[in-house]
Design an enzyme around this catalytic site. Structure first.
Site, PDB file in Angstrom:
ATOM      1  N   GLU A  73      -2.630  -3.693   0.972  1.00  0.00           N
ATOM      2  CA  GLU A  73      -3.495  -2.518   1.038  1.00  0.00           C
ATOM      3  C   GLU A  73      -4.301  -2.326  -0.235  1.00  0.00           C
ATOM      4  O   GLU A  73      -3.858  -2.697  -1.314  1.00  0.00           O
ATOM      5  CB  GLU A  73      -2.622  -1.264   1.236  1.00  0.00           C
ATOM      6  N   CYS A  86      -7.780   1.026  -6.014  1.00  0.00           N
ATOM      7  CA  CYS A  86      -6.361   0.742  -6.243  1.00  0.00           C
ATOM      8  C   CYS A  86      -6.017  -0.523  -5.457  1.00  0.00           C
ATOM      9  O   CYS A  86      -6.272  -0.591  -4.258  1.00  0.00           O
ATOM     10  CB  CYS A  86      -5.537   1.937  -5.734  1.00  0.00           C
ATOM     11  N   CYS A  93       7.542  -5.948  -2.385  1.00  0.00           N
ATOM     12  CA  CYS A  93       8.002  -5.738  -3.757  1.00  0.00           C
ATOM     13  C   CYS A  93       9.521  -5.840  -3.774  1.00  0.00           C
ATOM     14  O   CYS A  93      10.175  -5.483  -2.799  1.00  0.00           O
ATOM     15  CB  CYS A  93       7.571  -4.346  -4.222  1.00  0.00           C
ATOM     16  N   CYS A  97      12.669   0.608  -5.693  1.00  0.00           N
ATOM     17  CA  CYS A  97      12.632   2.053  -5.985  1.00  0.00           C
ATOM     18  C   CYS A  97      12.881   2.822  -4.677  1.00  0.00           C
ATOM     19  O   CYS A  97      12.269   2.520  -3.653  1.00  0.00           O
ATOM     20  CB  CYS A  97      11.288   2.456  -6.589  1.00  0.00           C
ATOM     21  N   CYS A 100       9.976   4.604  -2.562  1.00  0.00           N
ATOM     22  CA  CYS A 100       8.731   3.857  -2.341  1.00  0.00           C
ATOM     23  C   CYS A 100       8.731   3.077  -1.022  1.00  0.00           C
ATOM     24  O   CYS A 100       9.672   2.346  -0.721  1.00  0.00           O
ATOM     25  CB  CYS A 100       8.516   2.907  -3.510  1.00  0.00           C
ATOM     26  N   GLY A 140       3.445  -3.825  -4.794  1.00  0.00           N
ATOM     27  CA  GLY A 140       3.894  -4.860  -5.724  1.00  0.00           C
ATOM     28  C   GLY A 140       4.110  -4.379  -7.142  1.00  0.00           C
ATOM     29  O   GLY A 140       3.664  -3.294  -7.523  1.00  0.00           O
ATOM     30  N   GLU A 141       4.814  -5.195  -7.912  1.00  0.00           N
ATOM     31  CA  GLU A 141       5.053  -4.906  -9.327  1.00  0.00           C
ATOM     32  C   GLU A 141       4.229  -5.917 -10.132  1.00  0.00           C
ATOM     33  O   GLU A 141       4.569  -7.111 -10.175  1.00  0.00           O
ATOM     34  CB  GLU A 141       6.564  -5.049  -9.614  1.00  0.00           C
ATOM     35  N   SER A 172       0.172  -0.426 -13.742  1.00  0.00           N
ATOM     36  CA  SER A 172       1.352   0.430 -13.633  1.00  0.00           C
ATOM     37  C   SER A 172       2.601  -0.424 -13.428  1.00  0.00           C
ATOM     38  O   SER A 172       2.605  -1.349 -12.615  1.00  0.00           O
ATOM     39  CB  SER A 172       1.154   1.373 -12.437  1.00  0.00           C
ATOM     40  N   SER A 195       6.014   3.937 -14.836  1.00  0.00           N
ATOM     41  CA  SER A 195       6.609   4.781 -13.799  1.00  0.00           C
ATOM     42  C   SER A 195       7.976   5.223 -14.294  1.00  0.00           C
ATOM     43  O   SER A 195       8.955   4.512 -14.145  1.00  0.00           O
ATOM     44  CB  SER A 195       6.751   3.982 -12.500  1.00  0.00           C
ATOM     45  N   ASN A 271       5.197  11.592  -2.441  1.00  0.00           N
ATOM     46  CA  ASN A 271       4.774  11.395  -1.048  1.00  0.00           C
ATOM     47  C   ASN A 271       6.012  11.190  -0.212  1.00  0.00           C
ATOM     48  O   ASN A 271       6.803  10.294  -0.487  1.00  0.00           O
ATOM     49  CB  ASN A 271       3.869  10.167  -0.937  1.00  0.00           C
ATOM     50  N   CYS A 314       0.742   4.228  -1.351  1.00  0.00           N
ATOM     51  CA  CYS A 314       0.972   2.791  -1.243  1.00  0.00           C
ATOM     52  C   CYS A 314       2.055   2.402  -0.232  1.00  0.00           C
ATOM     53  O   CYS A 314       3.077   3.033  -0.107  1.00  0.00           O
ATOM     54  CB  CYS A 314       1.287   2.197  -2.599  1.00  0.00           C
TER      55      CYS A 314
END
Ligand code: SAH
Length: 330
Positions: A73, A86, A93, A97, A100, A140-141, A172, A195, A271, A314
């Site tokens: 995305e 973005c 990922c 977390c 997420c 993703g990281e 990030s 984060s 979110n 995300c």
């Protein structure tokens, strides 16, 4: 390929300025050379699988399909200072977390530099707008895909290409300390966003598994070092989750830990993702948290929400799409 040097410049120009999709379009190369290139290489391409436009604020969310059928995305947002995109850096990922949506099904693979570039090129082509700033805050990281992201930055900021200054790029991370140190050595002009999402290890351990490897103290020490080496101010993201990390004492603890770091805190009303169970607190509570931080001398803002009607946060769209595919194949 043993070609004269000037060919590199020509090919770079076709790829990164003229953005051709076929080697055959590179008309200042000889026909046999175009043929040879076609046999040895491919020009990456992605397609728009789905596009959602917010009725509230014009934010555009793209679900891109990659060459191998995987989806990622990207979100294009209009601000008074320009257009911000973005982008995703991995398919899925593996950081885990708990709040997420992008990590629920793990990591499939890293994105290549050309795939990240194409996220930008495609958004520009489709919207007819120039991307003025970029954030690596999609799926993703980024620091878990370190070398590809560094190569991507090099092409992105090249004067022979898009020429986007890295001052307009934010990266990030959930806090891969070894990679933050490696990044510091590169002395890039990017803005590093951490984060953090918790003022202490007890709370951070509950929502972010990476904290078991690099705890808050270790992470903040690396941040101080990063600031010393690069001179770039760090931004901290803090998603407020009702009852978990949004009490007045958490603001006090956070302020104490960030004191003297010339940090900026970006507060994000969490979110709500169906699978996670984390809830958002009231607007009054969120504003009180910000006021408390400000009172204690920490610069804090509440992130403006865009595209709330199109699941712009995300990972949400990719999951919906995967869910749909799953149902239809049963
Ligand atoms: N992996 C990187 C970048 C991608 S996530 C990172 O961890 O920073 C981009 C930001 O969105 C991160 O700050 C992440 O913690 C946050 N985020 C993820 N899920 C969220 C949710 N449900 N609500 C609010 N913020 C969320």
């Amino acid at each position: 390929m043993g070609l004269p040097k000037f060919r590199a410049g020509q090919i770079y120009d076709w790829l990164h300025n003229k953005r051709v999709e076929e080697f055959q379009e590179m008309t200042n190369l000889s026909a046999p050379l175009r043929e040879q290139l076609e046999q040895r290489y491919y020009i990456n391409r992605l397609s728009i699988k789905k596009k959602l436009v917010s009725r509230l604020d014009g934010t555009v969310k793209y679900l891109y399909e990659l060459r191998d059928g995987n989806c990622v995305e990207a979100v294009l947002m209009g601000y008074h200072h320009g257009n911000s995109l973005c982008i995703s850096t991995q398919v899925g990922c593996r950081m885990g977390c708990k709040f997420c949506a992008s990590t629920l099904a793990g990591r499939v693979r890293d994105l290549t530099p050309s795939e990240m570039l194409d996220e930008v090129y495609m958004a520009q082509k489709d919207s007819g707008k120039r991307v003025d700033s970029l954030v690596l805050m999609g799926i993703g990281e980024p620091l878990d895909n370190f070398e590809n992201v560094m190569d991507f930055f090099e092409i992105l900021s090249s004067p022979q290409g898009l020429n986007l200054s890295l001052r307009h790029v934010s990266l990030s991370t959930c806090g891969l300390v070894d990679k933050i140190r490696e990044l510091a050595k590169r002395k890039l002009q990017i803005t590093l966003s951490i984060s953090l999402h918790a003022p202490n290890d007890t709370i951070r351990n509950l929502s972010m598994p990476i904290n078991k490897k690099y705890n808050v103290e270790t992470l903040l020490a690396a941040c101080r070092e990063y600031f010393e080496v690069t001179g770039r101010r760090i931004s901290f993201e803090y998603a407020l989750i009702d009852g978990l990390n949004d009490r007045p004492e958490h603001a006090i603890e956070l302020a104490r830990r960030l004191r003297g770091m010339s940090a900026h805190v970006n507060l994000i009303p969490v979110n709500e993702v169906a699978e996670t169970g984390f809830k958002r607190g009231s607007r009054a509570k969120i504003e009180a948290f910000r006021d408390q931080l400000e009172k204690l001398g920490v610069n804090a803002t509440i992130r403006r929400e865009l595209g709330s009607d199109i699941a712009a946060a995300c990972g949400q769209l990719r999951r919906q799409e995967a869910g749909e595919r799953l149902t239809s194949s049963i």
